[in-house]
Design an enzyme around this catalytic site. Structure first.
Site, short mmCIF file in Angstrom:
data_model
loop_
_atom_site.label_atom_id
_atom_site.label_comp_id
_atom_site.label_asym_id
_atom_site.label_seq_id
_atom_site.Cartn_x
_atom_site.Cartn_y
_atom_site.Cartn_z
N ASP A 181 6.66 -8.12 -3.76
CA ASP A 181 7.01 -7.08 -2.79
C ASP A 181 5.83 -6.13 -2.59
OD1 ASP A 181 8.40 -5.60 -0.95
OD2 ASP A 181 9.78 -4.68 -2.39
N HIS A 194 3.89 -7.71 1.97
CA HIS A 194 3.77 -6.96 3.23
C HIS A 194 2.28 -6.82 3.50
CE1 HIS A 194 8.05 -5.85 3.35
NE2 HIS A 194 7.95 -5.81 2.03
#
Length: 436
Positions: free
Chosen positions: A304, A59
């Site tokens: 992640d 992200h």
């Protein structure tokens, strides 16, 4: 640019050799190679040379939350972590559900030039789970999107998911599913078990993940499509993956470093840095995930990497945003839990951190063998460096690492993207170093 890496051990095997690089490719491997005039010479000191790592799940927060991370700062963190390619998830603001946004992310990654930034396109418009996004347009644009995901939320409607799988199959793409049945996790913030009950935290059952994994395996089977399971976290998911692969279903899965190292006993301090989605599970799940990674049931590591601002983490546990930093600590954790105990070799690390993720995303220039004529996308790992995680010393704009003050042995000390040095000895290169 020409580069000569001296005294390195490809895959950590055999005696040290030299690796010559020119024109973005490996041009020679062997002992005592000579350097042409103008060649930069780097002595690896016997460190382990691996293909550059590929992260299917990051992200980078741009566009929309550049206060927590930018594509440039995230690229620097990735290069320092040994990565040469990362996939930026679609839950930005605005959502990356059109070619306008995915192409923008791709161009920004090219400008940063420290890793190859591949945009992930949303499966549904606005991540709302109601209408398919225009995947074909995103796949056809300069960003050439080949991974689609609503990560952060599950594509919960089975009919929408089936149509997405069919659409993706026609594009040669893969759907990466955030496996979470939302009706089972309303208000949940911690793994449903003894720790959550004792701490008074709303529990998140394993079945919320496992029911979607089972459903999507069957949907992928019937659609003749590929499905990838994001951040697998339970022993039950491991068993479902074994079954699905045994049936010939085209399913792959990733596990995060934090789910390989941490368990839900970390929640006893109520420190919100430990809140993550899916939650930290029990020690038995951690053991099952480690074994599944070593055996190949779980295909790859994905970080992640999820930066958050201080105000989103410095609050009560239930109110905190879920997510942790991961790019700069991933290799160290994998080495500690798998290589140092002898469960995996450095060649296995190359398989789960480079080769398999590149295969899943169908990248033809990443995850390649270390050989003459291959792209010079490489990372050099010192297996015995010894270092301690200091949040203020990380390249990310955010500081939400659960590994603060933990010590590890292994660390990437050099990253090379198409023959250009993008990180060295804990310092990222200037933006544009590895620009095509």
């Amino acid at each position: 640019m020409t580069l000569l890496l001296k005294n390195v051990r490809p895959y950590g095997e055999g005696d040290p050799v030299d690796v010559a690089i020119a024109g973005g490719e490996i041009t020679g491997i062997g002992p005592g190679l000579d350097a042409a005039d103008g060649t930069e010479i780097i002595d690896g000191g016997g460190a382990v040379l691996l293909p550059g790592f590929v992260d299917l799940h990051t992200h980078l927060r741009e566009p929309g939350r550049e206060d927590t991370e930018t594509i440039e700062s995230g690229s620097a963190a990735a290069a320092l972590g040994g990565f040469t390619a990362v996939f930026a998830m679609a839950n930005t603001s605005p959502v990356a559900d059109s070619a306008v946004i995915t192409d923008h992310v791709y161009r920004r990654g090219q400008e940063a030039g420290l890793v190859d930034v591949h945009p992930v396109g949303a499966v549904t418009v606005g991540l709302q789970g109601e209408k398919l996004a225009e995947m074909g347009m995103m796949a056809a644009g300069p960003g050439r999107v080949r991974v689609f995901s609503d990560d952060g939320v599950c594509v919960a409607d089975p009919l929408i998911m089936r149509r997405a799988l069919e659409y993706a199959a026609s594009l040669g793409a893969v759907i990466a599913q955030h496996a979470e049945e939302p009706r089972l996790t309303r208000g949940a913030v911690a793994h449903e078990g003894a720790e959550a009950a004792r701490l008074g935290l709303a529990g998140w059952p394993r079945a919320a993940e496992e029911s979607i994994v089972a459903r999507d395996a069957l949907l992928a089977r019937d659609a003749g499509a590929r499905v990838h399971i994001c951040h697998a976290s339970t022993a039950g998911t491991v068993e479902l993956l074994k079954w699905a692969k045994g049936q010939g279903i085209d399913i792959t899965a990733e596990v995060t470093p934090h789910h390989l190292l941490l368990d839900d006993t970390r929640l006893r301090t109520y420190d919100a840095v430990n809140r993550v989605n899916p939650p930290l599970r029990e020690a038995s799940d951690v053991a099952a995930l480690r074994e599944a990674l070593a055996s190949g049931v779980i295909d790859c590591i994905a970080t992640d990497h999820a930066p958050h601002a201080d105000q989103d983490k410095c609050c009560e546990f239930a109110a905190a945003r879920p997510g942790m930093l991961g790019l700069e600590t991933a290799l160290a954790i994998v080495a500690q839990v798998a290589v140092e105990p002898g469960a995996m070799t450095w060649r296995d690390v190359a398989r789960v951190m480079s080769e398999n993720p590149a295969r899943i995303a169908r990248l033809d220039d990443q995850g390649r063998p270390i050989g003459v004529g291959e792209p010079a996308n490489l990372t050099l790992v010192d297996p015995d460096l010894g270092w301690t995680v200091r949040p203020d010393g990380l390249a990310s704009l955010s500081r939400n690492t659960p590994f603060a003050d933990l010590s590890f042995r292994a660390k990437p000390v050099l990253t090379v993207l198409r023959g250009a040095v993008t990180a060295r000895d804990g310092v990222a290169a200037e933006p544009g170093a590895g620009h095509r």
